[in-house]
Scaffold this active site. Structure first.
Site, PDB file in Angstrom:
ATOM      1  N   SER A  37       0.811  -1.214   0.000  1.00  0.00           N
ATOM      2  CA  SER A  37       0.000   0.000   0.000  1.00  0.00           C
ATOM      3  C   SER A  37       0.848   1.269   0.000  1.00  0.00           C
ATOM      4  O   SER A  37       0.307   2.365  -0.100  1.00  0.00           O
ATOM      5  CB  SER A  37      -0.922   0.027   1.226  1.00  0.00           C
ATOM      6  OG  SER A  37      -0.161   0.007   2.428  1.00  0.00           O
ATOM      7  N   ASN A 124      -2.768  -2.552  12.845  1.00  0.00           N
ATOM      8  CA  ASN A 124      -4.214  -2.413  12.710  1.00  0.00           C
ATOM      9  C   ASN A 124      -4.731  -1.156  13.409  1.00  0.00           C
ATOM     10  O   ASN A 124      -5.515  -0.390  12.843  1.00  0.00           O
ATOM     11  CB  ASN A 124      -4.928  -3.648  13.262  1.00  0.00           C
ATOM     12  CG  ASN A 124      -4.655  -4.892  12.444  1.00  0.00           C
ATOM     13  OD1 ASN A 124      -3.944  -4.845  11.438  1.00  0.00           O
ATOM     14  ND2 ASN A 124      -5.206  -6.016  12.870  1.00  0.00           N
ATOM     15  N   THR A 169     -39.126  25.464 -13.498  1.00  0.00           N
ATOM     16  CA  THR A 169     -39.419  24.090 -13.088  1.00  0.00           C
ATOM     17  C   THR A 169     -39.466  23.274 -14.380  1.00  0.00           C
ATOM     18  O   THR A 169     -39.917  23.788 -15.417  1.00  0.00           O
ATOM     19  CB  THR A 169     -40.757  23.957 -12.330  1.00  0.00           C
ATOM     20  OG1 THR A 169     -41.837  24.324 -13.209  1.00  0.00           O
ATOM     21  CG2 THR A 169     -40.782  24.861 -11.098  1.00  0.00           C
ATOM     22  N   SER A 291     -11.739  26.106 -28.213  1.00  0.00           N
ATOM     23  CA  SER A 291     -11.779  24.907 -29.043  1.00  0.00           C
ATOM     24  C   SER A 291     -10.557  24.881 -29.941  1.00  0.00           C
ATOM     25  O   SER A 291     -10.068  25.921 -30.389  1.00  0.00           O
ATOM     26  CB  SER A 291     -13.045  24.911 -29.899  1.00  0.00           C
ATOM     27  OG  SER A 291     -12.957  23.968 -30.944  1.00  0.00           O
ATOM     28  N   LYS A 297     -15.455  29.551 -29.852  1.00  0.00           N
ATOM     29  CA  LYS A 297     -15.937  28.838 -28.667  1.00  0.00           C
ATOM     30  C   LYS A 297     -15.296  29.330 -27.375  1.00  0.00           C
ATOM     31  O   LYS A 297     -14.114  29.646 -27.330  1.00  0.00           O
ATOM     32  CB  LYS A 297     -15.651  27.330 -28.794  1.00  0.00           C
ATOM     33  CG  LYS A 297     -16.402  26.622 -29.895  1.00  0.00           C
ATOM     34  CD  LYS A 297     -17.880  26.470 -29.589  1.00  0.00           C
ATOM     35  CE  LYS A 297     -18.139  25.512 -28.442  1.00  0.00           C
ATOM     36  NZ  LYS A 297     -17.665  24.142 -28.735  1.00  0.00           N
ATOM     37  N   ASN A 299     -15.637  27.507 -23.790  1.00  0.00           N
ATOM     38  CA  ASN A 299     -16.261  26.364 -23.127  1.00  0.00           C
ATOM     39  C   ASN A 299     -16.133  26.455 -21.605  1.00  0.00           C
ATOM     40  O   ASN A 299     -15.050  26.724 -21.087  1.00  0.00           O
ATOM     41  CB  ASN A 299     -15.600  25.062 -23.598  1.00  0.00           C
ATOM     42  CG  ASN A 299     -15.719  24.880 -25.101  1.00  0.00           C
ATOM     43  OD1 ASN A 299     -16.730  25.245 -25.692  1.00  0.00           O
ATOM     44  ND2 ASN A 299     -14.680  24.327 -25.710  1.00  0.00           N
ATOM     45  N   TYR A 331      -9.907  -6.927  11.677  1.00  0.00           N
ATOM     46  CA  TYR A 331      -9.260  -6.392  10.478  1.00  0.00           C
ATOM     47  C   TYR A 331      -9.153  -7.471   9.407  1.00  0.00           C
ATOM     48  O   TYR A 331      -8.896  -8.637   9.688  1.00  0.00           O
ATOM     49  CB  TYR A 331      -7.865  -5.851  10.813  1.00  0.00           C
ATOM     50  CG  TYR A 331      -7.195  -5.203   9.613  1.00  0.00           C
ATOM     51  CD1 TYR A 331      -7.470  -3.881   9.280  1.00  0.00           C
ATOM     52  CD2 TYR A 331      -6.333  -5.926   8.789  1.00  0.00           C
ATOM     53  CE1 TYR A 331      -6.896  -3.289   8.159  1.00  0.00           C
ATOM     54  CE2 TYR A 331      -5.749  -5.343   7.674  1.00  0.00           C
ATOM     55  CZ  TYR A 331      -6.040  -4.023   7.362  1.00  0.00           C
ATOM     56  OH  TYR A 331      -5.469  -3.455   6.254  1.00  0.00           O
ATOM     57  N   GLN A 336      -7.624  -2.488   3.191  1.00  0.00           N
ATOM     58  CA  GLN A 336      -6.595  -1.662   2.572  1.00  0.00           C
ATOM     59  C   GLN A 336      -7.179  -0.824   1.440  1.00  0.00           C
ATOM     60  O   GLN A 336      -6.632   0.221   1.071  1.00  0.00           O
ATOM     61  CB  GLN A 336      -5.470  -2.547   2.030  1.00  0.00           C
ATOM     62  CG  GLN A 336      -4.292  -1.785   1.419  1.00  0.00           C
ATOM     63  CD  GLN A 336      -3.137  -2.711   1.111  1.00  0.00           C
ATOM     64  OE1 GLN A 336      -2.523  -3.279   2.008  1.00  0.00           O
ATOM     65  NE2 GLN A 336      -2.849  -2.875  -0.170  1.00  0.00           N
ATOM     66  N   LYS A 339      -8.312   3.481   1.393  1.00  0.00           N
ATOM     67  CA  LYS A 339      -7.489   4.694   1.374  1.00  0.00           C
ATOM     68  C   LYS A 339      -7.504   5.445   0.048  1.00  0.00           C
ATOM     69  O   LYS A 339      -7.635   6.668   0.027  1.00  0.00           O
ATOM     70  CB  LYS A 339      -6.038   4.345   1.744  1.00  0.00           C
ATOM     71  CG  LYS A 339      -5.907   3.770   3.139  1.00  0.00           C
ATOM     72  CD  LYS A 339      -4.493   3.301   3.415  1.00  0.00           C
ATOM     73  CE  LYS A 339      -4.455   2.468   4.671  1.00  0.00           C
ATOM     74  NZ  LYS A 339      -5.259   1.210   4.545  1.00  0.00           N
TER      75      LYS A 339
END
Length: 473
Positions: A37, A124, A169, A291, A297, A299, A331, A336, A339
């Site tokens: 890990s 642990n 709406t 673009s 454009k 964006n 555990y 693991q 995370k």
């Protein structure tokens, strides 16, 4: 990353494991890499060392380790912490995780006495402690960023109390509203997010340290003392629960999902409002891109990206719920997987809040376009129905009368304010010349001063309430 992963040859798999006494064979290198890990949990380096400093301090105070050993270990840990803050530590997959990497570095620095650090604890309870410490810091940061975005919304709302726009709406124009009123809706969504994250700190701020692997320890440790040293409000009362609980991470991911959902909704509105079809706002160039082939454009990429990143946060929540759903106590290696999603969510939420605050602070609001839109639709139709109802006509009958007038307008290609008074009189003798004032979108907005409504006076009152929230410690 705060550190660097140390490169290693195939010989690295023959490094003596710190837990290897029981084993007669070493794993293949690819197996070590699959199970390690350290590529991601090195993010916990500072928290891991902070937890170790509290643990060894307690071991000394309880007479479990002699003072000389404690001081030697503390000195080594402090040196490692300084290196960690400078990004100078190198981590190796050969030592699996952040805990064994730090322990190996400590032993390399101060000798075999460094191996005494692990007295009375397990990886642990150590990793659980690290994550509690990590999330406590990050949630505090997120709370501050939520407040920052709320302040940006309030600042824009203060400038636009009397800016009117179509309210929607079903994405159809419904009734005219104050633009400030619309912005403040998101303020209160974020306030609920703030409350949820704040409330979660009660469960994050609890210490699992000293629970051992699952059953506690035979050493006369003082768990309350390590909790005090680390600033925890309390300890887990059950050692099994302490090492196997990931509710606090799931709750964080759930709160983050809710927050990202709110940001995504506002992002969608900014995307719509900045389009050629709406033209209600223009986003600052810092939060837009062009673009590669269409020079005209602009964006709204940052808003789109936040909308898209919401899905990955939802995914991390579902992933951890799925990991935990079938695990027996205590555990299990499956845990693991808690995370990477947590780290990614922290990064996503913090980045999204910072970007959004900038977008809101710098956006240009086209008040003329917004107001013009309220005069080129039928969002004032409810005003006619209310007008008739106020004069005694049952609302359902008023609704039908106005519906027919709207249909007439559509057939003639005009709007309600364009109809002459005699047409209104023909529809109902209750109509009078004051109907045109009632049809004015600004009048319609200003009259809606029921609690929580869009009337200008009510919006100003809502702004004061919002400021009170921001100024409450």
């Amino acid at each position: 990353m705060k550190g660097r992963r140390k490169s290693h040859s195939s010989a690295a798999r023959f490094v003596k494991k710190l837990w290897g006494g029981r084993f007669t064979k070493t794993a293949e290198e690819w197996v070590d890499e699959f199970g390690a890990s350290i590529p991601f949990d090195q993010e916990l380096v500072e928290e891991d060392i902070e937890g170790s400093l509290a643990h060894v301090t307690m071991l000394g105070e309880c007479g479990i380790l002699p003072e000389g050993d404690v001081e030697q270990i503390k000195g080594g840990l402090i040196r490692l912490l300084e290196k960690a803050k400078q990004g100078e530590l190198e981590f190796s997959i050969a030592y699996e995780d952040i805990h064994l990497n730090i322990e190996k570095m400590l032993i390399d620095d101060i000798g075999p006495v460094g191996g005494k650090l692990h007295t009375g604890r397990s990886r642990n309870d150590q990793v659980a402690t690290d994550m509690h410490l990590y999330l406590r810091k990050r949630v505090e940061e997120i709370l501050g960023l939520i407040r920052g975005l709320q302040r940006a919304l309030v600042a824009q709302a203060e400038k636009h109390v009397e800016t009117i726009m179509p309210g929607y709406t079903h994405l159809q124009r419904a009734q005219p509203i104050s633009f400030a009123h619309h912005l403040l809706a998101y303020f209160w969504m974020l306030e609920r997010d703030y409350e949820r994250f704040s409330e979660s700190q009660k469960r994050i701020n609890r210490s699992p340290l000293g629970a051992g692997a699952l059953a506690g320890t035979t050493f006369p440790i003082d768990r309350h003392r390590t909790a005090e040293l680390l600033g925890f409000a309390d300890i887990y009362e059950n050692s099994l629960d302490a090492v196997s609980d990931r509710d606090f991470i799931i709750e964080f991911l759930s709160n983050s999902s809710m927050l990202m959902m709110h940001l995504s909704r506002l992002a969608e509105e900014l995307i719509l409002w900045s389009s050629q079809e709406f033209q209600f706002i223009e986003l600052d160039d810092a939060f837009a891109t062009g673009s590669s082939i269409m020079p005209q454009k602009k964006n709204p990429d940052m808003a789109e990206l936040i909308r898209g990143k919401t899905g990955r946060v939802y995914g991390h929540l579902m992933a951890l719920l799925t990991v935990m759903k079938g695990l027996p106590l205590a555990y299990n290696k499956d845990m693991q997987e808690d995370k990477e999603g947590m780290f990614d969510t922290v990064k996503t939420v913090i980045g999204s809040l910072k970007i959004f605050t900038g977008m809101i602070e710098t956006m240009n609001v086209r008040t003329d376009v917004m107001e013009r839109a309220t005069k080129q639709d039928f969002s004032n139709a409810t005003e006619l129905a209310d007008y008739l109802a106020a004069k005694g006509m049952p609302f359902r009958e008023a609704h039908e009368v106005v519906g027919k007038l709207v249909l007439l307008c559509i057939e003639k290609g005009v709007f309600l304010a364009d109809l002459p008074l005699d047409v209104y009189k023909e529809a109902s003798p209750l109509f009078d010349a004051d109907i045109y004032d009632a049809l004015n979108p600004r009048t319609a907005v200003n009259r809606r001063n029921s609690a929580g409504g869009t009337g200008f006076a009510e919006v100003r009152a809502a702004l004061e309430k919002a400021k009170e929230k921001l100024n409450t410690p």
